[in-house]
Motif scaffolding. Structure first.
Motif, PDB file in Angstrom:
ATOM      1  N   PHE A  38    -100.893 -36.195 -12.022  1.00  0.00           N
ATOM      2  CA  PHE A  38    -100.513 -36.091 -10.521  1.00  0.00           C
ATOM      3  C   PHE A  38    -101.706 -35.476  -9.683  1.00  0.00           C
ATOM      4  CE2 PHE A  38     -96.023 -36.639 -12.124  1.00  0.00           C
ATOM      5  CZ  PHE A  38     -95.529 -37.378 -11.072  1.00  0.00           C
ATOM      6  N   TRP A  39    -102.914 -35.573 -10.259  1.00  0.00           N
ATOM      7  CA  TRP A  39    -103.984 -35.140  -9.554  1.00  0.00           C
ATOM      8  C   TRP A  39    -103.788 -35.371  -7.967  1.00  0.00           C
ATOM      9  CZ3 TRP A  39    -108.422 -36.880  -6.886  1.00  0.00           C
ATOM     10  CH2 TRP A  39    -109.502 -35.792  -6.830  1.00  0.00           C
ATOM     11  N   ALA A  40    -104.176 -34.348  -7.294  1.00  0.00           N
ATOM     12  CA  ALA A  40    -104.358 -34.297  -5.786  1.00  0.00           C
ATOM     13  C   ALA A  40    -103.094 -34.879  -4.873  1.00  0.00           C
ATOM     14  CB  ALA A  40    -105.573 -35.122  -5.450  1.00  0.00           C
ATOM     15  N   ASN A  41    -101.974 -34.293  -5.435  1.00  0.00           N
ATOM     16  CA  ASN A  41    -101.032 -34.526  -4.391  1.00  0.00           C
ATOM     17  C   ASN A  41    -100.635 -33.385  -3.885  1.00  0.00           C
ATOM     18  OD1 ASN A  41     -99.563 -37.608  -5.005  1.00  0.00           O
ATOM     19  ND2 ASN A  41    -100.382 -37.110  -6.877  1.00  0.00           N
ATOM     20  N   LYS A  42     -99.180 -33.166  -3.229  1.00  0.00           N
ATOM     21  CA  LYS A  42     -98.735 -31.863  -2.773  1.00  0.00           C
ATOM     22  C   LYS A  42     -97.463 -31.717  -3.455  1.00  0.00           C
ATOM     23  CE  LYS A  42    -100.839 -33.428   1.530  1.00  0.00           C
ATOM     24  NZ  LYS A  42    -100.736 -33.343   3.104  1.00  0.00           N
ATOM     25  N   LEU A  43     -97.384 -31.668  -4.690  1.00  0.00           N
ATOM     26  CA  LEU A  43     -96.369 -30.785  -5.416  1.00  0.00           C
ATOM     27  C   LEU A  43     -95.830 -29.662  -5.073  1.00  0.00           C
ATOM     28  CD1 LEU A  43     -97.056 -32.535  -8.934  1.00  0.00           C
ATOM     29  CD2 LEU A  43     -95.587 -33.329  -7.461  1.00  0.00           C
ATOM     30  N   LEU A  44     -94.468 -29.533  -4.861  1.00  0.00           N
ATOM     31  CA  LEU A  44     -94.127 -27.985  -4.559  1.00  0.00           C
ATOM     32  C   LEU A  44     -93.673 -27.442  -5.716  1.00  0.00           C
ATOM     33  CD1 LEU A  44     -92.268 -29.261  -1.392  1.00  0.00           C
ATOM     34  CD2 LEU A  44     -94.364 -27.836  -1.359  1.00  0.00           C
ATOM     35  N   ALA A  45     -93.125 -28.163  -6.705  1.00  0.00           N
ATOM     36  CA  ALA A  45     -92.525 -27.728  -7.915  1.00  0.00           C
ATOM     37  C   ALA A  45     -92.505 -28.858  -8.899  1.00  0.00           C
ATOM     38  CB  ALA A  45     -91.130 -27.269  -7.750  1.00  0.00           C
ATOM     39  N   LYS A  52     -87.922 -32.813 -21.326  1.00  0.00           N
ATOM     40  CA  LYS A  52     -87.342 -33.975 -22.171  1.00  0.00           C
ATOM     41  C   LYS A  52     -87.956 -35.001 -22.552  1.00  0.00           C
ATOM     42  CE  LYS A  52     -82.923 -32.108 -20.150  1.00  0.00           C
ATOM     43  NZ  LYS A  52     -81.864 -32.470 -19.409  1.00  0.00           N
ATOM     44  N   LEU A  53     -89.537 -34.780 -22.448  1.00  0.00           N
ATOM     45  CA  LEU A  53     -90.350 -35.936 -22.649  1.00  0.00           C
ATOM     46  C   LEU A  53     -90.778 -35.635 -24.225  1.00  0.00           C
ATOM     47  CD1 LEU A  53     -92.082 -36.425 -19.266  1.00  0.00           C
ATOM     48  CD2 LEU A  53     -90.233 -37.796 -20.006  1.00  0.00           C
ATOM     49  N   PRO A  54     -90.458 -36.170 -25.300  1.00  0.00           N
ATOM     50  CA  PRO A  54     -90.961 -35.705 -26.451  1.00  0.00           C
ATOM     51  C   PRO A  54     -92.301 -36.073 -26.922  1.00  0.00           C
ATOM     52  CG  PRO A  54     -89.364 -37.730 -26.538  1.00  0.00           C
ATOM     53  CD  PRO A  54     -89.420 -37.167 -25.215  1.00  0.00           C
ATOM     54  N   LYS A  55     -92.905 -36.865 -26.240  1.00  0.00           N
ATOM     55  CA  LYS A  55     -94.280 -37.365 -26.633  1.00  0.00           C
ATOM     56  C   LYS A  55     -95.427 -37.056 -25.560  1.00  0.00           C
ATOM     57  CE  LYS A  55     -92.519 -41.322 -29.133  1.00  0.00           C
ATOM     58  NZ  LYS A  55     -92.501 -42.938 -29.371  1.00  0.00           N
ATOM     59  N   LEU A  56     -95.000 -36.323 -24.414  1.00  0.00           N
ATOM     60  CA  LEU A  56     -96.032 -35.742 -23.655  1.00  0.00           C
ATOM     61  C   LEU A  56     -96.965 -34.904 -24.091  1.00  0.00           C
ATOM     62  CD1 LEU A  56     -96.511 -36.175 -20.608  1.00  0.00           C
ATOM     63  CD2 LEU A  56     -95.150 -34.086 -19.902  1.00  0.00           C
ATOM     64  N   LYS A  57     -98.296 -35.334 -23.965  1.00  0.00           N
ATOM     65  CA  LYS A  57     -99.296 -34.510 -24.476  1.00  0.00           C
ATOM     66  C   LYS A  57    -100.117 -33.894 -23.430  1.00  0.00           C
ATOM     67  CE  LYS A  57     -99.406 -37.321 -28.675  1.00  0.00           C
ATOM     68  NZ  LYS A  57    -100.010 -38.267 -29.414  1.00  0.00           N
ATOM     69  N   PHE A  58    -100.214 -34.600 -22.262  1.00  0.00           N
ATOM     70  CA  PHE A  58    -101.238 -34.170 -21.297  1.00  0.00           C
ATOM     71  C   PHE A  58    -100.597 -34.285 -19.905  1.00  0.00           C
ATOM     72  CE2 PHE A  58    -104.162 -35.670 -17.951  1.00  0.00           C
ATOM     73  CZ  PHE A  58    -105.331 -34.647 -17.980  1.00  0.00           C
ATOM     74  N   LEU A  59    -100.639 -33.179 -18.984  1.00  0.00           N
ATOM     75  CA  LEU A  59    -100.263 -33.077 -17.652  1.00  0.00           C
ATOM     76  C   LEU A  59    -101.267 -32.533 -16.917  1.00  0.00           C
ATOM     77  CD1 LEU A  59     -97.801 -33.285 -15.738  1.00  0.00           C
ATOM     78  CD2 LEU A  59     -97.266 -30.720 -16.635  1.00  0.00           C
ATOM     79  N   ASN A  60    -101.567 -33.272 -15.819  1.00  0.00           N
ATOM     80  CA  ASN A  60    -102.634 -33.073 -14.736  1.00  0.00           C
ATOM     81  C   ASN A  60    -101.960 -32.903 -13.498  1.00  0.00           C
ATOM     82  OD1 ASN A  60    -104.820 -32.516 -13.200  1.00  0.00           O
ATOM     83  ND2 ASN A  60    -105.908 -34.449 -13.860  1.00  0.00           N
ATOM     84  N   ILE A  61    -101.846 -31.423 -12.980  1.00  0.00           N
ATOM     85  CA  ILE A  61    -101.309 -31.318 -11.678  1.00  0.00           C
ATOM     86  C   ILE A  61    -102.468 -30.466 -10.872  1.00  0.00           C
ATOM     87  CG2 ILE A  61     -98.901 -31.138 -12.223  1.00  0.00           C
ATOM     88  CD1 ILE A  61     -99.271 -28.026 -12.946  1.00  0.00           C
ATOM     89  N   SER A  62    -103.752 -30.613 -11.167  1.00  0.00           N
ATOM     90  CA  SER A  62    -104.621 -30.101 -10.420  1.00  0.00           C
ATOM     91  C   SER A  62    -104.779 -30.705  -9.030  1.00  0.00           C
ATOM     92  CB  SER A  62    -106.010 -30.351 -11.143  1.00  0.00           C
ATOM     93  OG  SER A  62    -106.131 -30.033 -12.352  1.00  0.00           O
ATOM     94  N   LYS A  63    -105.346 -29.756  -8.176  1.00  0.00           N
ATOM     95  CA  LYS A  63    -105.298 -29.990  -6.727  1.00  0.00           C
ATOM     96  C   LYS A  63    -104.065 -30.332  -6.126  1.00  0.00           C
ATOM     97  CE  LYS A  63    -110.402 -31.002  -6.670  1.00  0.00           C
ATOM     98  NZ  LYS A  63    -110.785 -30.089  -6.161  1.00  0.00           N
ATOM     99  N   ASN A  64    -103.054 -29.743  -6.497  1.00  0.00           N
ATOM    100  CA  ASN A  64    -101.756 -29.654  -5.985  1.00  0.00           C
ATOM    101  C   ASN A  64    -101.524 -28.184  -5.303  1.00  0.00           C
ATOM    102  OD1 ASN A  64     -99.804 -32.023  -6.492  1.00  0.00           O
ATOM    103  ND2 ASN A  64    -101.124 -31.845  -8.067  1.00  0.00           N
ATOM    104  N   PHE A  65    -102.371 -27.928  -4.170  1.00  0.00           N
ATOM    105  CA  PHE A  65    -102.319 -26.649  -3.680  1.00  0.00           C
ATOM    106  C   PHE A  65    -101.172 -25.983  -3.462  1.00  0.00           C
ATOM    107  CE2 PHE A  65    -106.398 -28.869  -2.975  1.00  0.00           C
ATOM    108  CZ  PHE A  65    -107.300 -28.183  -3.729  1.00  0.00           C
ATOM    109  N   GLU A  66    -100.020 -26.652  -3.199  1.00  0.00           N
ATOM    110  CA  GLU A  66     -98.750 -26.047  -2.829  1.00  0.00           C
ATOM    111  C   GLU A  66     -98.089 -25.601  -4.013  1.00  0.00           C
ATOM    112  OE1 GLU A  66     -99.963 -29.091  -1.602  1.00  0.00           O
ATOM    113  OE2 GLU A  66    -100.188 -28.946   0.513  1.00  0.00           O
ATOM    114  N   LEU A  67     -98.402 -26.164  -5.131  1.00  0.00           N
ATOM    115  CA  LEU A  67     -97.917 -25.730  -6.292  1.00  0.00           C
ATOM    116  C   LEU A  67     -98.757 -24.307  -6.951  1.00  0.00           C
ATOM    117  CD1 LEU A  67     -95.792 -26.588  -8.486  1.00  0.00           C
ATOM    118  CD2 LEU A  67     -97.534 -27.870  -9.737  1.00  0.00           C
TER     119      LEU A  67
END
Length: 86
Positions: A38-45, A52-67
């Motif tokens: 979710f790079w460069a979005n406007k996530l609040l949370a 509940k995602l049993p296989k999730l290995k990588f999460l990118n939330i960079s450049k979500n400055f509101e988070l």
């Protein structure tokens, strides 16, 4: 769009620069998801349903400055190997 949550075999989801503010709890339906970007979005949370995602290995939330902080529940994402959050 809601139709994305019907893609049960989806392994990678890249939603870059879309001004997304909210991730639906329906994300938990993507049980084969390994990479979520979710790079460069406007996530609040982040939704608890990420746990509940049993296989999730990588999460990118960079450049979500509101988070401004990572939720404590991410420690329960046992398969998660890397979080990018700059």
């Amino acid at each position: 769009p809601p139709v994305v949550f019907e893609l049960k075999s989806l392994k990678k989801l890249f939603l870059l620069r879309n001004e997304i503010t909210f991730i639906s709890g329906s994300i938990e339906k993507l049980s084969n998801l390994e990479k979520l970007d979710f790079w460069a979005n406007k996530l609040l949370a982040l939704p608890f349903e990420l746990t509940k995602l049993p296989k999730l290995k990588f999460l990118n939330i960079s450049k979500n400055f509101e988070l401004t902080s990572l939720p404590i529940f991410l420690e329960h994402c046992n398969s998660l190997k890397k979080i990018e959050a700059t």
